[in-house]
Design a protein around this motif. Structure first.
Motif, PDB file in Angstrom:
ATOM      1  N   VAL A  94     -15.916 -33.196  13.854  1.00 16.91           N
ATOM      2  CA  VAL A  94     -14.629 -33.521  14.642  1.00 16.91           C
ATOM      3  C   VAL A  94     -14.691 -32.567  15.663  1.00 16.91           C
ATOM      4  O   VAL A  94     -14.333 -32.890  16.896  1.00 16.91           O
ATOM      5  CB  VAL A  94     -13.332 -33.567  13.710  1.00 16.91           C
ATOM      6  N   ALA A  95     -14.880 -31.203  15.504  1.00 12.14           N
ATOM      7  CA  ALA A  95     -14.696 -30.339  16.695  1.00 12.14           C
ATOM      8  C   ALA A  95     -15.941 -30.513  17.785  1.00 12.14           C
ATOM      9  O   ALA A  95     -15.909 -30.140  18.759  1.00 12.14           O
ATOM     10  CB  ALA A  95     -14.660 -28.755  16.088  1.00 12.14           C
ATOM     11  N   LEU A  96     -16.894 -30.826  16.912  1.00 11.15           N
ATOM     12  CA  LEU A  96     -18.231 -30.797  17.936  1.00 11.15           C
ATOM     13  C   LEU A  96     -18.579 -31.858  18.900  1.00 11.15           C
ATOM     14  O   LEU A  96     -18.669 -31.623  20.034  1.00 11.15           O
ATOM     15  CB  LEU A  96     -19.621 -30.819  16.969  1.00 11.15           C
ATOM     16  N   PHE A  97     -17.855 -33.213  18.654  1.00 13.06           N
ATOM     17  CA  PHE A  97     -18.030 -34.230  19.505  1.00 13.06           C
ATOM     18  C   PHE A  97     -17.316 -33.868  20.707  1.00 13.06           C
ATOM     19  O   PHE A  97     -18.010 -34.232  21.819  1.00 13.06           O
ATOM     20  CB  PHE A  97     -17.356 -35.449  19.086  1.00 13.06           C
ATOM     21  N   PRO A  98     -16.309 -33.640  20.787  1.00 18.06           N
ATOM     22  CA  PRO A  98     -15.437 -33.270  22.243  1.00 18.06           C
ATOM     23  C   PRO A  98     -16.241 -32.399  22.845  1.00 18.06           C
ATOM     24  O   PRO A  98     -16.339 -32.222  24.081  1.00 18.06           O
ATOM     25  CB  PRO A  98     -14.132 -33.272  21.895  1.00 18.06           C
ATOM     26  N   HIS A  99     -16.535 -31.490  22.093  1.00 17.30           N
ATOM     27  CA  HIS A  99     -17.351 -30.194  22.763  1.00 17.30           C
ATOM     28  C   HIS A  99     -18.549 -30.559  23.466  1.00 17.30           C
ATOM     29  O   HIS A  99     -19.012 -30.245  24.606  1.00 17.30           O
ATOM     30  CB  HIS A  99     -17.514 -29.026  21.726  1.00 17.30           C
TER      31      HIS A  99
END
Length: 413
Positions: free
Chosen positions: A268-273
């Motif tokens: 969840v945290a990695l995709f927008p990053h």
């Protein structure tokens, strides 16, 4: 945004989602303790069957529409949100009807009215979701990851606390199911307050075709992913009966449940990053190294400590699950590595490759459960660990090779 600030932002977002998952799973342990001490394994197995069936269908809500909002260009955002809003309502109402129909079919085949009631109650969650999904995606796009993590964690914690109380007051399958519906408004109200959004009247909806082209693969990935997590329970229930299913359900939640949550938080945290990164390969390397350095030791420690905490948490009669719990814990490490590769593929607009790998792994794991079930739960867990490790590392290898060899955003062959 500079490289250092990008990395720090990812670290804060990851920490927020990990803390959310820790809070959720810690409250889940309260449920496990209460259930283990007040309910028999057959009752747990009935509820586990209903939850597994509902979770398989709920995977269909992950259709890539929210990710289209997160990755949309600024000039396309309003039109994308309008189309996404339409899709969310049509999709969730369709899933509600489908789950009610599935529950009715189960009732007609088994004559079990309680199982139908459990499935129908779980279907009620779909009535609360569409009014807040655009708000959630916009909040994540705007960098409000810590707030969305807190809201998601609050919903789960609220449901788990209610489950523990009900299990003590009125033990039975309904105690494991009803709180999930009662907690749904928590998420909806909080998300709409966090990121208000009103559909603009003068904006035409974005074309549907890009949503379909991207979404079918994401939908397929999420469906087979939940099949990977739930189908083994269905197979065990069919081949070994509700008592064995109840045992495996408890072991799965105490073992892979917490560890797997870290992998989900990472995704969840990695995709927008990755969507906003100026050097995607470099950010993937840093994120993966950082996450494995934290999660790897925690998973190993949890596996080693299982013989100590399982008898304490579950009480007498459950100590035989320690070995199964320890084995399932270790499957989280390759899961984190594959999650990194999968989010790279989604950010690169190629979820089709993620779907192919995930489907192959899922088929292998279902066959493992069916073939090894006659030899006991420990054999099933060992086979699960071996196949999950080999399959996910092989699937991630092309992405990892490209990311670790190239200083720029590499093209995966």
């Amino acid at each position: 945004m500079t490289t250092v600030s990008q990395t720090r932002s990812f670290a804060r977002n990851l920490a927020a989602y990990c803390l959310s998952e820790v809070a959720a799973k810690a409250s889940r342990l309260i449920v496990v303790v209460a259930v283990a001490r007040t309910m028999n394994v057959a009752a747990i197995g009935v509820a586990a069957g209903a939850i597994a069936a509902a979770d398989i269908l709920k995977a269909l809500t992950e259709n890539g529409v929210g990710q289209r909002i997160i990755a949309a260009r600024d000039e396309d955002l309003d039109a994308t949100c309008v189309r996404a809003h339409q899709i969310f309502w049509a999709w969730c109402l369709g899933l509600f009807a489908l789950q009610i129909a599935a529950g009715a079919l189960v009732w007609s085949l088994t004559g079990d009215a309680l199982l139908f009631a459990l499935i129908a109650i779980l279907a009620g969650e779909y009535l609360f979701m569409p009014a807040g999904l655009v708000n959630c995606a916009l909040a994540m796009r705007d960098g409000k990851m810590r707030q969305t993590a807190a809201i998601a964690g609050g919903q789960v914690v609220g449901a788990n606390v209610a489950t523990a109380v009900l299990a003590l007051i009125a033990p039975g399958p309904m105690a494991l199911v009803l709180p999930r519906l009662l907690a749904a408004p928590i998420w909806l109200i909080a998300m709409r307050r966090l990121q208000p959004w009103i559909r603009p009247a003068a904006v035409a909806a974005a074309p549907l075709r890009p949503f379909v082209r991207y979404g079918w693969a994401v939908l397929g990935v999420e469906l087979v992913k939940v099949l990977r997590l739930q189908a083994d329970k269905v197979v065990i229930g069919l081949l070994m009966g509700p008592e064995a299913l109840g045992l495996y359900f408890m072991a799965f939640n105490a073992g892979l449940g917490l560890s797997n949550s870290f992998a989900q938080a990472f995704s969840v945290a990695l995709f927008p990053h990755l969507c906003t990164a100026t050097d995607r390969a470099r950010e993937l390397r840093r994120a993966l190294v950082m996450t494995c350095a934290v999660i790897g030791p925690a998973v190993v420690l949890q596996a080693l400590a299982a013989p100590i905490y399982v008898p304490i948490l579950f009480g007498a009669g459950w100590d035989g699950l320690s070995e199964v719990v320890s084995i399932l814990c270790l499957a989280a490490i390759p899961g984190v590595i594959w999650s990194a590769a999968a989010q790279w593929l989604r950010a690169d607009n190629r979820p089709q490759r993620e779907f192919a790998v995930t489907a192959a792994i899922t088929v292998a794991l279902i066959l493992n459960t069916a073939l090894l079930a006659p030899y006991g739960l420990t054999a099933v867990a060992i086979g699960y660990l071996i196949l999950a490790t080999v399959g996910q590392l092989l699937g991630a290898l092309p992405v990892l090779r490209a990311a670790f060899q190239s200083p720029q955003v590499a093209k995966v062959a």
